[in-house]
Design an enzyme around this catalytic site. Structure first.
Site, PDB file in Angstrom:
ATOM      1  N   HIS A  20       0.835  -1.197   0.000  1.00 54.06           N
ATOM      2  CA  HIS A  20       0.000   0.000   0.000  1.00 54.06           C
ATOM      3  C   HIS A  20       0.877   1.256   0.000  1.00 54.06           C
ATOM      4  CE1 HIS A  20      -3.253   2.546   2.127  1.00 54.06           C
ATOM      5  NE2 HIS A  20      -3.429   2.580   0.814  1.00 54.06           N
ATOM      6  N   ASP A  28       8.675   8.234 -20.344  1.00 52.77           N
ATOM      7  CA  ASP A  28       9.038   8.301 -21.754  1.00 52.77           C
ATOM      8  C   ASP A  28      10.522   7.977 -21.906  1.00 52.77           C
ATOM      9  OD1 ASP A  28      10.470  10.697 -21.123  1.00 52.77           O
ATOM     10  OD2 ASP A  28       8.740  11.937 -21.650  1.00 52.77           O
ATOM     11  N   HIS A 106       7.280  19.420 -13.361  1.00 55.14           N
ATOM     12  CA  HIS A 106       8.118  18.311 -13.844  1.00 55.14           C
ATOM     13  C   HIS A 106       9.407  18.179 -13.034  1.00 55.14           C
ATOM     14  CE1 HIS A 106       9.377  15.244 -16.621  1.00 55.14           C
ATOM     15  NE2 HIS A 106      10.450  15.931 -16.985  1.00 55.14           N
ATOM     16  N   TYR A 128       6.489  14.831 -21.805  1.00 60.16           N
ATOM     17  CA  TYR A 128       5.850  14.662 -20.495  1.00 60.16           C
ATOM     18  C   TYR A 128       4.943  13.443 -20.419  1.00 60.16           C
ATOM     19  CZ  TYR A 128       7.789  19.291 -20.080  1.00 60.16           C
ATOM     20  OH  TYR A 128       8.659  20.351 -20.080  1.00 60.16           O
ATOM     21  N   ALA A 129       5.238  12.411 -21.181  1.00 57.63           N
ATOM     22  CA  ALA A 129       4.489  11.153 -21.121  1.00 57.63           C
ATOM     23  C   ALA A 129       5.071  10.315 -19.979  1.00 57.63           C
ATOM     24  CB  ALA A 129       4.564  10.417 -22.451  1.00 57.63           C
ATOM     25  N   ASN A 130       4.775  10.763 -18.768  1.00 55.94           N
ATOM     26  CA  ASN A 130       5.295  10.145 -17.556  1.00 55.94           C
ATOM     27  C   ASN A 130       4.183  10.113 -16.515  1.00 55.94           C
ATOM     28  OD1 ASN A 130       8.169  10.307 -18.506  1.00 55.94           O
ATOM     29  ND2 ASN A 130       7.762  12.486 -18.324  1.00 55.94           N
TER      30      ASN A 130
END
Length: 139
Positions: A20, A28, A106, A128-130
């Site tokens: 948990h 990316d 970021h 920013y594909a994170n």
């Protein structure tokens, strides 16, 4: 052989070991990965595999309580954000879990991902594909 969607043994092992509030980052191709954080490198070439393909497979295995994205995705990759939001809505509908979502700069995202159990590097080249996914409990 495993029957589910997620066949990668390293990712499966990390998810199985998560408790948990533990986190897992999917990034990316350009996301910096701290030296002491487990790297699961799936990148083959530009765009392969895509961020969204990897996220889809992980969402089939992981119970998610919370999500963090970089706020810069809103202005620099709106289509990618729309894809993520659609996938999260599908996750909510199929799982019954509604993860909290927040956006942070970021610069802060890159610091926070150092606490993840692992960072999965995709071949994605969209900005920013994170995402950081925090584990919930399935009961």
């Amino acid at each position: 052989m495993k029957r589910g969607v997620l066949l990668n043994s390293e990712i499966s092992a990390v998810i199985a070991s998560m408790g948990h509030t533990d986190s897992l980052t999917i990034g990316d191709a350009g996301l910096p990965i701290p030296e002491n954080t487990k790297r699961i490198d799936l990148a083959v070439s530009r765009g392969i595999p895509s961020f969204i393909e990897v996220l889809s497979a992980v969402l089939n295995e992981l119970c998610i309580e919370r999500i963090i994205l970089a706020e810069e995705i809103r202005n620099n990759n709106a289509a990618g954000l729309d894809d993520i939001l659609t996938m999260i809505a599908d996750y909510e509908a199929s799982s019954g879990f509604k993860p909290a979502m927040s956006f942070i700069p970021h610069k802060e995202f890159k610091k926070l991902n150092a606490n993840s159990k692992a960072i999965i590097r995709t071949g994605e080249v969209l900005p920013y594909a994170n995402i950081i996914l925090f584990s919930g409990v399935a009961f």
